[in-house]
Design an enzyme around this catalytic site. Structure first.
Site, short mmCIF file in Angstrom:
data_model
loop_
_atom_site.label_atom_id
_atom_site.label_comp_id
_atom_site.label_asym_id
_atom_site.label_seq_id
_atom_site.Cartn_x
_atom_site.Cartn_y
_atom_site.Cartn_z
CG ASP A 95 -2.07 0.95 1.10
OD1 ASP A 95 -2.32 1.42 -0.03
OD2 ASP A 95 -2.72 1.22 2.12
CG ASN A 118 1.89 1.44 -5.23
OD1 ASN A 118 2.74 1.23 -4.37
ND2 ASN A 118 1.42 0.51 -6.03
NE ARG A 174 -1.31 6.54 1.15
CZ ARG A 174 -1.23 5.64 2.12
NH1 ARG A 174 -0.91 6.01 3.35
NH2 ARG A 174 -1.48 4.37 1.87
CG HIS A 198 -0.32 1.93 -9.39
ND1 HIS A 198 -0.49 1.67 -8.05
CD2 HIS A 198 -1.44 2.59 -9.78
CE1 HIS A 198 -1.66 2.15 -7.65
NE2 HIS A 198 -2.25 2.72 -8.68
CD GLU A 228 -12.96 -5.38 -0.96
OE1 GLU A 228 -11.74 -5.65 -0.98
OE2 GLU A 228 -13.84 -6.25 -0.76
CG LEU A 230 9.79 -16.88 -3.37
CD1 LEU A 230 9.67 -16.80 -1.86
CD2 LEU A 230 10.17 -15.51 -3.93
C1 IPE Z 1 -1.51 0.18 -3.41
O1 IPE Z 1 -1.25 1.54 -3.45
C2 IPE Z 1 -1.55 -0.43 -4.79
C3 IPE Z 1 -2.83 -1.07 -5.19
C4 IPE Z 1 -3.90 -1.21 -4.47
C5 IPE Z 1 -2.87 -1.58 -6.55
P1 IPE Z 1 -2.45 2.57 -3.45
O2 IPE Z 1 -2.85 2.82 -4.85
O3 IPE Z 1 -3.54 2.10 -2.54
O4 IPE Z 1 -1.76 3.87 -2.85
P2 IPE Z 1 -2.37 4.93 -1.84
O5 IPE Z 1 -2.91 4.18 -0.66
O6 IPE Z 1 -3.44 5.67 -2.58
O7 IPE Z 1 -1.20 5.79 -1.48
MG MG Z 2 -4.09 2.47 -0.57
#
Ligand code: IPE
Ligand code: MG
Length: 245
Positions: free
Chosen positions: A2, A4, A6, A19, A49, A113
């Site tokens: 989590d 990416n 931000r 991403h 979700e 792995l």
């Molecule tokens: C996680 O980063 C990546 C996926 C869910 C694909 P986010 O996209 O949720 O990044 P934030 O939480 O908005 O920073």
């Molecule tokens: Mg997120």
């Protein structure tokens, strides 16, 4: 994985740049886990979700997944890595499904792995899906079944329960990841955003795990006595060294 979006926002970049960078981090993490002797790495790439996100971000993530399969699978195979994908794959298009199947088939006999990618995955879906599948093939279990009856039908049936759960990005939630399998897993939360998660961060998480005492319902004094019987994966899976025994 989590944080990416931000990470990108802080750099005045579009979310999708986060991403993209996240895929590089995953590549590094896979490498580091291999080197550390981790046997199973399971990553939450896309939750059931996440479809609620803006359509262009969802479509970018699908493209990224496809590109990753196209570009990385031969490297995974060369490195003896077994790739598995769990989740409700019916919602993905045919091309993506074909690449997933090909990648799994190519790497099925690898012994290093096991990298599992959870895509369109949800922990509740997994339990519901397993229950449905179990009752379909074994209707006699309708009135009475055990955890052991259900387990072969769960997505992660091929792996021991996880020793360590890591969530990046500062939230302290499971967010419908492996609900069944995480019952006794050590949880580790870090503020570090996924695109900044590197080998040092991974080692910090593993160190934290190694400080903990896994009692599985017993008392500390009991642990000081005999070696525990059948703890499944306890104390063995992270580095192959002895932890907290
Ligand atoms: C996680 O980063 C990546 C996926 C869910 C694909 P986010 O996209 O949720 O990044 P934030 O939480 O908005 O920073
Ligand atoms: Mg997120």
């Amino acid at each position: 994985m989590d944080g990416n979006g931000r990470w990108a926002k802080k750099r005045l970049l579009p979310r999708v740049a986060g991403h993209q960078r996240g895929v590089e981090c995953l590549r590094e993490t896979v490498k580091a886990c291999g080197a550390l002797g981790v046997e199973y790495l399971t990553v939450f790439a896309f939750s059931s979700e996440n479809w609620r996100r803006p359509a262009d971000e969802v479509s970018f993530l699908m493209q990224l997944f496809l590109k990753m399969l196209q570009r990385e699978v031969s490297k995974l195979h060369e490195n003896n890595i077994k790739l598995k994908v769990i989740g409700d794959l019916a919602r993905f298009d045919d091309e993506l499904n074909r690449h997933i199947r090909d990648a799994e088939n190519l790497t099925v006999n690898n012994t290093g792995l096991t990298l599992t990618i959870a895509a369109n995955y949800g922990g509740r879906w997994d339990i519901m899906n397993a229950t449905r599948a179990m009752l379909k093939s074994r209707p006699e279990l309708m009135d009475n079944f055990s955890e052991a009856d259900l387990e072969p039908y769960l997505s992660m049936h091929y792996a021991p329960e996880p020793d360590l759960f890591i969530r990046t990005g500062g939230e302290q939630r499971i967010s419908n990841f492996l609900l069944w399998q995480l019952a006794y897993t050590e949880l580790y939360f870090t503020e570090t955003l996924w695109p900044a998660f590197d080998r040092t961060e991974l080692e910090a998480a593993i160190n934290s795990y190694q400080q903990r005492e896994r009692r599985f319902g017993r008392t500390s004094d009991q642990l000081l006595g005999d070696q525990l019987p059948d703890e499944k994966s306890a104390n063995t899976k992270i580095t192959g060294e002895q932890h907290n025994a």
